[in-house]
Design a protein around this motif. Structure first.
Motif, PDB file in Angstrom:
ATOM      1  N   PRO A  10       0.825  -1.212   0.000  1.00 28.51           N
ATOM      2  CA  PRO A  10       0.000   0.000   0.000  1.00 28.51           C
ATOM      3  C   PRO A  10       0.862   1.266   0.000  1.00 28.51           C
ATOM      4  O   PRO A  10       1.954   1.276   0.553  1.00 28.51           O
ATOM      5  N   GLY A  11       0.327   2.306  -0.582  1.00 31.74           N
ATOM      6  CA  GLY A  11       1.035   3.575  -0.631  1.00 31.74           C
ATOM      7  C   GLY A  11       0.757   4.427   0.595  1.00 31.74           C
ATOM      8  O   GLY A  11       0.083   4.007   1.532  1.00 31.74           O
ATOM      9  N   PRO A  12       1.262   5.643   0.603  1.00 35.83           N
ATOM     10  CA  PRO A  12       1.068   6.526   1.753  1.00 35.83           C
ATOM     11  C   PRO A  12      -0.391   6.965   1.900  1.00 35.83           C
ATOM     12  O   PRO A  12      -1.129   7.019   0.925  1.00 35.83           O
ATOM     13  N   ASN A  13      -0.781   7.281   3.127  1.00 37.63           N
ATOM     14  CA  ASN A  13      -2.134   7.740   3.422  1.00 37.63           C
ATOM     15  C   ASN A  13      -2.131   9.265   3.436  1.00 37.63           C
ATOM     16  O   ASN A  13      -1.537   9.872   4.327  1.00 37.63           O
ATOM     17  N   PRO A  14      -2.797   9.923   2.496  1.00 42.05           N
ATOM     18  CA  PRO A  14      -2.791  11.389   2.479  1.00 42.05           C
ATOM     19  C   PRO A  14      -3.581  12.004   3.634  1.00 42.05           C
ATOM     20  O   PRO A  14      -3.441  13.187   3.910  1.00 42.05           O
ATOM     21  N   MET A  15      -4.392  11.225   4.327  1.00 53.49           N
ATOM     22  CA  MET A  15      -5.191  11.738   5.442  1.00 53.49           C
ATOM     23  C   MET A  15      -4.532  11.500   6.798  1.00 53.49           C
ATOM     24  O   MET A  15      -5.144  11.729   7.834  1.00 53.49           O
ATOM     25  N   LEU A  16      -3.290  11.043   6.807  1.00 56.79           N
ATOM     26  CA  LEU A  16      -2.577  10.742   8.040  1.00 56.79           C
ATOM     27  C   LEU A  16      -2.472  11.977   8.924  1.00 56.79           C
ATOM     28  O   LEU A  16      -2.059  13.043   8.468  1.00 56.79           O
ATOM     29  N   ASN A  17      -2.877  11.845  10.183  1.00 57.18           N
ATOM     30  CA  ASN A  17      -2.848  12.909  11.188  1.00 57.18           C
ATOM     31  C   ASN A  17      -3.686  14.127  10.812  1.00 57.18           C
ATOM     32  O   ASN A  17      -3.461  15.220  11.318  1.00 57.18           O
ATOM     33  N   GLN A  18      -4.623  13.973   9.907  1.00 62.77           N
ATOM     34  CA  GLN A  18      -5.569  15.040   9.563  1.00 62.77           C
ATOM     35  C   GLN A  18      -6.934  14.645  10.108  1.00 62.77           C
ATOM     36  O   GLN A  18      -7.395  13.529   9.886  1.00 62.77           O
ATOM     37  N   GLY A  19      -7.544  15.542  10.821  1.00 60.73           N
ATOM     38  CA  GLY A  19      -8.844  15.261  11.425  1.00 60.73           C
ATOM     39  C   GLY A  19      -9.951  15.106  10.403  1.00 60.73           C
ATOM     40  O   GLY A  19      -9.857  15.600   9.280  1.00 60.73           O
ATOM     41  N   ASP A  20     -11.015  14.433  10.822  1.00 58.28           N
ATOM     42  CA  ASP A  20     -12.194  14.313   9.967  1.00 58.28           C
ATOM     43  C   ASP A  20     -13.015  15.592  10.059  1.00 58.28           C
ATOM     44  O   ASP A  20     -12.516  16.622  10.502  1.00 58.28           O
ATOM     45  N   ALA A  21     -14.267  15.555   9.657  1.00 61.86           N
ATOM     46  CA  ALA A  21     -15.112  16.756   9.661  1.00 61.86           C
ATOM     47  C   ALA A  21     -15.271  17.337  11.069  1.00 61.86           C
ATOM     48  O   ALA A  21     -15.442  18.541  11.233  1.00 61.86           O
ATOM     49  N   SER A  22     -15.162  16.476  12.089  1.00 60.10           N
ATOM     50  CA  SER A  22     -15.272  16.936  13.481  1.00 60.10           C
ATOM     51  C   SER A  22     -13.913  17.240  14.088  1.00 60.10           C
ATOM     52  O   SER A  22     -13.830  17.578  15.262  1.00 60.10           O
ATOM     53  N   GLY A  23     -12.836  17.076  13.326  1.00 56.36           N
ATOM     54  CA  GLY A  23     -11.494  17.347  13.816  1.00 56.36           C
ATOM     55  C   GLY A  23     -10.865  16.197  14.585  1.00 56.36           C
ATOM     56  O   GLY A  23      -9.829  16.368  15.210  1.00 56.36           O
ATOM     57  N   ARG A  24     -11.459  15.004  14.531  1.00 55.83           N
ATOM     58  CA  ARG A  24     -10.950  13.855  15.273  1.00 55.83           C
ATOM     59  C   ARG A  24      -9.951  13.050  14.441  1.00 55.83           C
ATOM     60  O   ARG A  24     -10.140  12.866  13.250  1.00 55.83           O
ATOM     61  N   VAL A  25      -8.910  12.570  15.127  1.00 53.19           N
ATOM     62  CA  VAL A  25      -7.929  11.666  14.526  1.00 53.19           C
ATOM     63  C   VAL A  25      -7.983  10.369  15.316  1.00 53.19           C
ATOM     64  O   VAL A  25      -7.840  10.375  16.537  1.00 53.19           O
ATOM     65  N   SER A  26      -8.190   9.265  14.645  1.00 54.58           N
ATOM     66  CA  SER A  26      -8.311   7.968  15.316  1.00 54.58           C
ATOM     67  C   SER A  26      -6.940   7.483  15.773  1.00 54.58           C
ATOM     68  O   SER A  26      -5.980   7.517  15.020  1.00 54.58           O
ATOM     69  N   ARG A  27      -6.894   7.014  17.015  1.00 59.63           N
ATOM     70  CA  ARG A  27      -5.651   6.509  17.597  1.00 59.63           C
ATOM     71  C   ARG A  27      -5.796   5.015  17.886  1.00 59.63           C
ATOM     72  O   ARG A  27      -6.646   4.345  17.313  1.00 59.63           O
ATOM     73  N   ALA A  28      -4.976   4.471  18.763  1.00 60.72           N
ATOM     74  CA  ALA A  28      -4.934   3.026  19.016  1.00 60.72           C
ATOM     75  C   ALA A  28      -6.259   2.484  19.532  1.00 60.72           C
ATOM     76  O   ALA A  28      -6.677   1.392  19.141  1.00 60.72           O
ATOM     77  N   GLY A  29      -6.946   3.211  20.403  1.00 60.50           N
ATOM     78  CA  GLY A  29      -8.228   2.736  20.933  1.00 60.50           C
ATOM     79  C   GLY A  29      -9.272   2.585  19.849  1.00 60.50           C
ATOM     80  O   GLY A  29      -9.988   1.585  19.786  1.00 60.50           O
ATOM     81  N   ALA A  30      -9.353   3.578  18.976  1.00 61.93           N
ATOM     82  CA  ALA A  30     -10.293   3.490  17.855  1.00 61.93           C
ATOM     83  C   ALA A  30      -9.871   2.383  16.899  1.00 61.93           C
ATOM     84  O   ALA A  30     -10.705   1.669  16.348  1.00 61.93           O
TER      85      ALA A  30
END
Length: 116
Positions: free
Chosen positions: A40-60
């Motif tokens: 797989p290639g790089p993720n362009p959304m890495l460390n960028q929040g969704d519409a609510s500004g959330r970034v999923s971490r290990a728990g998610a």
């Protein structure tokens, strides 16, 4: 027979490792389509929040890994449902996701073994 199986599995593992090396791709041509196998290639959304500004971490990632088999089935009927969150923290999320998948399949395996 065990030696032959071990040799075949080693050859398959070596092929998979060679095909998944960075910058490497394997192209398989069939009469009806072309399948390209690569890492797989790089993720362009890495460390960028969704519409609510959330970034999923290990728990998610752990939760998404646990519900991944269910999400896979649902995704066949609803294109808005995905197995994996692209707005994630990278390796931290990936570790949680794989841990969740491992956990759910281990628990399912235990249940199946107990029923026998």
């Amino acid at each position: 027979m065990k030696k032959i199986i071990t040799l075949v599995l080693a050859a398959v593992l070596f092929g998979l490792l060679a095909g998944c090396a960075p910058g490497t791709s394997v192209q398989v041509n069939t009469p009806q389509s072309t399948l390209q196998l690569s890492a797989p290639g790089p993720n362009p959304m890495l460390n960028q929040g969704d519409a609510s500004g959330r970034v999923s971490r290990a728990g998610a990632g752990l939760w998404h890994g646990i519900i991944a088999p269910i999400n896979l089935v649902i995704s066949f009927f609803n294109v808005d449902i995905h197995m994996y969150e692209v707005h994630n923290a990278g390796s931290e999320y990936d570790f949680g996701f794989l841990l969740g998948v491992l956990l759910i399949f281990s628990v399912l395996g235990l249940f199946i073994r107990m029923r026998r």
